[in-house]
Design a protein around this motif. Sequence first.
Motif, PDB file in Angstrom:
ATOM      1  N   UNK A  12      -0.706  -1.253   7.039  1.00  0.00           N
ATOM      2  CA  UNK A  12      -0.510   0.045   6.413  1.00  0.00           C
ATOM      3  C   UNK A  12      -0.807  -0.030   4.933  1.00  0.00           C
ATOM      4  N   UNK A  13      -0.747   1.104   4.281  1.00  0.00           N
ATOM      5  CA  UNK A  13      -1.046   1.190   2.847  1.00  0.00           C
ATOM      6  C   UNK A  13       0.238   1.482   2.081  1.00  0.00           C
ATOM      7  N   UNK A  14       0.432   0.783   0.982  1.00  0.00           N
ATOM      8  CA  UNK A  14       1.598   0.992   0.126  1.00  0.00           C
ATOM      9  C   UNK A  14       1.378   2.309  -0.618  1.00  0.00           C
ATOM     10  N   UNK A  15       2.273   3.274  -0.370  1.00  0.00           N
ATOM     11  CA  UNK A  15       2.123   4.580  -1.017  1.00  0.00           C
ATOM     12  C   UNK A  15       3.036   4.756  -2.213  1.00  0.00           C
ATOM     13  N   UNK A  16       4.154   4.008  -2.217  1.00  0.00           N
ATOM     14  CA  UNK A  16       5.095   4.127  -3.332  1.00  0.00           C
ATOM     15  C   UNK A  16       5.927   2.861  -3.420  1.00  0.00           C
ATOM     16  N   UNK A  17       6.175   2.414  -4.654  1.00  0.00           N
ATOM     17  CA  UNK A  17       7.013   1.236  -4.884  1.00  0.00           C
ATOM     18  C   UNK A  17       8.192   1.673  -5.743  1.00  0.00           C
ATOM     19  N   UNK A  18       9.407   1.343  -5.273  1.00  0.00           N
ATOM     20  CA  UNK A  18      10.628   1.679  -6.006  1.00  0.00           C
ATOM     21  C   UNK A  18      11.384   0.385  -6.303  1.00  0.00           C
ATOM     22  N   UNK A  19      12.505   0.486  -7.001  1.00  0.00           N
ATOM     23  CA  UNK A  19      13.324  -0.692  -7.284  1.00  0.00           C
ATOM     24  C   UNK A  19      13.922  -1.295  -6.010  1.00  0.00           C
ATOM     25  N   UNK A  20      14.062  -0.497  -4.953  1.00  0.00           N
ATOM     26  CA  UNK A  20      14.722  -0.987  -3.743  1.00  0.00           C
ATOM     27  C   UNK A  20      13.764  -1.311  -2.607  1.00  0.00           C
ATOM     28  N   UNK A  21      12.472  -1.016  -2.760  1.00  0.00           N
ATOM     29  CA  UNK A  21      11.541  -1.335  -1.694  1.00  0.00           C
ATOM     30  C   UNK A  21      10.193  -0.661  -1.859  1.00  0.00           C
ATOM     31  N   UNK A  22       9.366  -0.813  -0.815  1.00  0.00           N
ATOM     32  CA  UNK A  22       8.021  -0.238  -0.832  1.00  0.00           C
ATOM     33  C   UNK A  22       7.835   0.632   0.405  1.00  0.00           C
ATOM     34  N   UNK A  52       1.768  -3.661  -4.664  1.00  0.00           N
ATOM     35  CA  UNK A  52       1.295  -2.619  -5.589  1.00  0.00           C
ATOM     36  C   UNK A  52       0.894  -1.384  -4.790  1.00  0.00           C
ATOM     37  N   UNK A  53       1.057  -0.220  -5.412  1.00  0.00           N
ATOM     38  CA  UNK A  53       0.627   1.024  -4.763  1.00  0.00           C
ATOM     39  C   UNK A  53      -0.864   0.960  -4.472  1.00  0.00           C
ATOM     40  N   UNK A  54      -1.236   1.445  -3.283  1.00  0.00           N
ATOM     41  CA  UNK A  54      -2.632   1.460  -2.871  1.00  0.00           C
ATOM     42  C   UNK A  54      -3.056   0.213  -2.122  1.00  0.00           C
ATOM     43  N   UNK A  55      -2.267  -0.831  -2.202  1.00  0.00           N
ATOM     44  CA  UNK A  55      -2.570  -2.095  -1.529  1.00  0.00           C
ATOM     45  C   UNK A  55      -2.376  -1.949  -0.018  1.00  0.00           C
ATOM     46  N   UNK A  56      -3.204  -2.646   0.759  1.00  0.00           N
ATOM     47  CA  UNK A  56      -3.054  -2.672   2.212  1.00  0.00           C
ATOM     48  C   UNK A  56      -2.269  -3.929   2.565  1.00  0.00           C
TER      49      UNK A  56
END
Length: 128
Positions: A12-22, A52-56
Amino acid sequence: MVQLDPGAVVTGRVTRVTDFGAFIQFENGETGLVHISQIAHSFVRNIHDHVREGETVEVKVLGRDERGRLDLSIKELLDEPEELPRPRAIGRQSPQFEAKLRSFMRDAKERTGGGSGKKGPASTKRKK
């Protein structure tokens, strides 16, 4: 169609990264969370050091929570280290420091009466 059953390994693709997870989005449009505890076997101080956001990324589906949201893991797909690194132990202080500390504590005890039954100086209150 992507199967998102427990135990499935999917990309899948990382759409958002927060302090608690991705948050990871799959080709069927569904999104799941890789909690920070499921990023790596070692302690993750900053999640941005790992994803990172956008990374697969490839993830393992752990299951769904009570609200039907996907619980995912990256850590489950990584080789587990032979032995987890242990926190660094604080060594003993130098003997000179220990001697100075004992001397200081002994002197402080003597100055304050050290529980020998002696009372400290009487308080001086003014009468009105």
